[in-house]
Design an enzyme around this catalytic site. Structure first.
Site, PDB file in Angstrom:
ATOM      1  N   HIS A 142      -2.810   2.957  -4.858  1.00  0.00           N
ATOM      2  CA  HIS A 142      -2.160   2.597  -3.593  1.00  0.00           C
ATOM      3  C   HIS A 142      -0.729   2.131  -3.858  1.00  0.00           C
ATOM      4  O   HIS A 142      -0.258   1.142  -3.284  1.00  0.00           O
ATOM      5  CB  HIS A 142      -2.968   1.521  -2.857  1.00  0.00           C
ATOM      6  CG  HIS A 142      -4.262   2.053  -2.296  1.00  0.00           C
ATOM      7  ND1 HIS A 142      -4.318   2.912  -1.245  1.00  0.00           N
ATOM      8  CD2 HIS A 142      -5.553   1.856  -2.687  1.00  0.00           C
ATOM      9  CE1 HIS A 142      -5.579   3.233  -0.983  1.00  0.00           C
ATOM     10  NE2 HIS A 142      -6.360   2.617  -1.855  1.00  0.00           N
ATOM     11  N   TRP A 163      -8.723  -2.994   8.339  1.00  0.00           N
ATOM     12  CA  TRP A 163      -7.779  -1.943   7.924  1.00  0.00           C
ATOM     13  C   TRP A 163      -7.167  -1.336   9.177  1.00  0.00           C
ATOM     14  O   TRP A 163      -7.853  -1.191  10.199  1.00  0.00           O
ATOM     15  CB  TRP A 163      -8.515  -0.873   7.110  1.00  0.00           C
ATOM     16  CG  TRP A 163      -9.126  -1.411   5.859  1.00  0.00           C
ATOM     17  CD1 TRP A 163     -10.443  -1.684   5.638  1.00  0.00           C
ATOM     18  CD2 TRP A 163      -8.448  -1.768   4.647  1.00  0.00           C
ATOM     19  NE1 TRP A 163     -10.618  -2.170   4.363  1.00  0.00           N
ATOM     20  CE2 TRP A 163      -9.419  -2.237   3.737  1.00  0.00           C
ATOM     21  CE3 TRP A 163      -7.108  -1.733   4.242  1.00  0.00           C
ATOM     22  CZ2 TRP A 163      -9.089  -2.671   2.454  1.00  0.00           C
ATOM     23  CZ3 TRP A 163      -6.790  -2.163   2.962  1.00  0.00           C
ATOM     24  CH2 TRP A 163      -7.769  -2.619   2.077  1.00  0.00           C
ATOM     25  N   ASP A 167       0.851  -1.193   0.000  1.00  0.00           N
ATOM     26  CA  ASP A 167       0.000   0.000   0.000  1.00  0.00           C
ATOM     27  C   ASP A 167       0.886   1.242   0.000  1.00  0.00           C
ATOM     28  O   ASP A 167       2.114   1.137  -0.010  1.00  0.00           O
ATOM     29  CB  ASP A 167      -0.968  -0.003   1.198  1.00  0.00           C
ATOM     30  CG  ASP A 167      -2.310   0.612   0.803  1.00  0.00           C
ATOM     31  OD1 ASP A 167      -2.307   1.753   0.314  1.00  0.00           O
ATOM     32  OD2 ASP A 167      -3.350  -0.050   0.974  1.00  0.00           O
ATOM     33  N   GLU A 210      -9.656   2.484  -5.580  1.00  0.00           N
ATOM     34  CA  GLU A 210      -9.219   3.846  -5.294  1.00  0.00           C
ATOM     35  C   GLU A 210      -7.990   4.267  -6.113  1.00  0.00           C
ATOM     36  O   GLU A 210      -6.975   4.672  -5.548  1.00  0.00           O
ATOM     37  CB  GLU A 210      -8.935   3.985  -3.789  1.00  0.00           C
ATOM     38  CG  GLU A 210     -10.188   3.734  -2.951  1.00  0.00           C
ATOM     39  CD  GLU A 210      -9.957   3.825  -1.454  1.00  0.00           C
ATOM     40  OE1 GLU A 210     -10.834   4.323  -0.764  1.00  0.00           O
ATOM     41  OE2 GLU A 210      -8.889   3.366  -0.982  1.00  0.00           O
TER      42      GLU A 210
HETATM   43  C1  ACM Z   1     -10.949  -0.372   0.285  1.00  0.00           C
HETATM   44  O1  ACM Z   1     -11.447  -0.267   1.417  1.00  0.00           O
HETATM   45  N1  ACM Z   1     -10.323   0.659  -0.267  1.00  0.00           N
HETATM   46  C2  ACM Z   1     -11.032  -1.603  -0.467  1.00  0.00           C
END
Ligand code: ACM
Ligand code: ZN
Length: 506
Positions: free
Chosen positions: A232, A441, A161, A298
């Site tokens: 990312h 996350w 990321d 994203e």
């Molecule tokens: C994500 O939460 N950007 C997959």
């Protein structure tokens, strides 16, 4: 009424047992996720001490589904019949919950039970972001242990990321020499403008990743690695700036704050495809999973709009929208993976600009991407942020309830438990829903204790929605089952689970 009858029956059995002078205290056993069927009967199994593990006789019967098992404690012995070693392993997880309850009751007898059980979904997943914060090999193994306890059979490992590249790639050493380290980290909430001034980093060697794969495999858990593209990508571009639209001279950096960044891989540079393919060669060598996750989420297209290489490729291909560049990259990588016998899975943005029928879509922006994909005939894993983003707060008043700083949201256990995987789908579309997953996350989750606080007990809801959707009970009964079947194990293992659901705080 059913609960009342069960309680009455337990009380009656207790009276009979005491009257007969037997050593046993009958236990009214519950399980999470709820099994397909459970009947009481027979004399049970005597244990050498309360809660001690008895000898188990295991028979593999290929007539059963591979993860299916039958656990029979009616005739003085523990007998497991299973479709495969995986089914036998899940039977053992069920037995652990039974033993915890037997021990708590101070009994040295497993009650007579016949449990028949199998999962609804073949894919029951949990994800861990090891980029925003890094977790050690032992912590990752501990996470895998938690999955096993809940009969979760996929570990989705987020390895790259903007804030850190965590997977050693021998052909591209700078990915870890440069990309695994960031200069500092944001303190407090997004936009705070305060940084801790402390370098932060870490990565997994290929041997360590293989060790994790083997550890998970012993628990019948598949590890799916995620290598993010085309967005990312800051950490990758800080390592190899020539792969970005801004070119080799641009000072890309490993990001020190959170969010979505404009720096993406240059779709028009053929070296980008070579790089991604060579990285995936090594990843496929380490991870035997059928699915390889390529991110896809994203990815802003502003740089592609300005980049001569990207614009030249669009012209050559006759594309009119930058979204088609996203589609080009994803389908190119999908074909590469397919030639290696692997399947591509990506976040629901892979639908943008068109996606091949064989790609599997992970629906995260609610369930709508998944519903759309299933209607188009693509396979889907449901991981909607509305129900399974475990980085969200667990109560409606996080500050008042003393929740640690989080990313936001409001996702109490009750909401996780309410998820309907088949919403808005007809029978043929339902077949495309291959599984359910919860995501962890870690922007605001710097320690492994904090990870435990976020995932437990919400993983129990994921487990039941994925394993036994037709056997879901009233929410209060579900919480009661967690308290009786899982909390003694969480406590024994020292898991730092969140207390809110057990104190009726939402
Ligand atoms: C994500 O939460 N950007 C997959
Ligand atoms: Zn470009």
């Amino acid at each position: 009424m059913k609960r009342f009858c069960q309680t009455l029956l337990s009380a009656l059995l207790l009276v009979i047992a005491v009257a007969c002078g037997k050593e046993t205290v009958p236990v009214d056993v519950v399980i999470v996720p709820n099994p397909v069927s459970m009947q009481a009967g027979g004399r049970g199994v005597r244990l050498s001490a309360p809660g001690s593990m008895p000898k188990i006789r295991t028979v593999i019967d290929a007539k059963l589904a591979s993860e299916e098992y039958i656990l029979d404690t009616r005739k003085g012995k523990v007998k497991v019949t299973a479709g495969s070693d995986a089914g036998a392993f899940w039977a053992r997880q069920t037995l652990l919950q039974i033993l915890a309850q037997v021990e708590k009751a101070g009994s040295n007898r497993i009650p007579g039970l016949l449990i028949q059980d199998k999962p609804t979904f073949v894919y029951r997943g949990a994800h861990l972001d090891c980029c925003r914060h890094f977790f050690s090999v032992d912590e990752v193994k501990s996470f895998i242990d938690m999955l096993a306890l809940h009969k979760i059979n996929v570990f989705h490992w987020h390895l790259t990321d903007d804030q850190g590249w965590r997977a050693e790639i021998k052909r591209y050493p700078r990915l870890t020499e440069v990309g695994s380290q960031r200069a500092e980290t944001l303190v407090g909430h997004y936009g705070s403008d305060q940084y801790d001034g402390t370098p932060y980093g870490g990565f997994y060697t290929q041997d360590q990743m293989r060790e994790i794969v083997a550890y998970a495999a012993e628990r019948f858990i598949t590890v799916i690695p995620e290598i993010e593209m085309p967005g990312h990508a800051s950490a990758a571009l800080a390592s190899y700036p020539e792969l970005g639209c801004r070119g080799a001279n641009y000072p890309y950096k490993v990001q020190t704050t959170w969010g979505v960044f404009p720096e993406v891989f240059c779709a028009g540079n053929p070296e980008t495809v070579t790089f991604l393919e060579k990285v995936l060669d090594e990843i496929c060598d380490i991870f035997p999973s059928e699915y390889i996750h390529i991110g896809g989420d994203e990815a802003p297209r502003d740089e592609w709009e300005k980049c001569p290489k990207c614009q030249a490729l669009m012209k050559e291909k006759g594309y009119t929208r930058e979204a088609e560049l996203q589609s080009y990259l994803i389908t190119t990588v999908e074909q590469y993976l397919a030639a290696k016998g692997r399947k591509l899975i990506g976040w629901d943005e892979i639908l943008d600009g068109g996606v091949s029928q064989s790609a599997t879509v992970m629906s995260w922006r609610g369930a709508k991407g998944g519903i759309a994909a299933a209607k188009m005939g693509n396979d889907v894993i449901m991981t909607p942020n509305s129900h399974f983003y475990l980085d969200y707060y667990q109560t409606g008043d996080p500050e008042g309830n003393g929740e640690p700083l989080g990313i936001g949201g409001n996702l109490p256990l009750r909401k996780c438990y309410s998820f309907d995987p088949y919403d808005q789908l007809d029978e043929s579309e339902k077949a495309h829903i291959k599984g359910i997953q919860a995501n962890m996350w870690t922007e605001y989750v710097p320690t492994f204790d904090h990870v435990q606080h976020m995932v437990l007990p919400r993983l129990a809801a994921l487990a039941e929605v994925a394993w036994s959707p037709d056997k879901r009970t009233e929410y209060d009964d579900f919480v009661d089952r967690i308290v009786r079947a899982l909390l003694p194990i969480y406590d024994a293992r020292g898991y730092a689970y969140a207390p809110y659901a057990f104190k009726d705080i939402e």
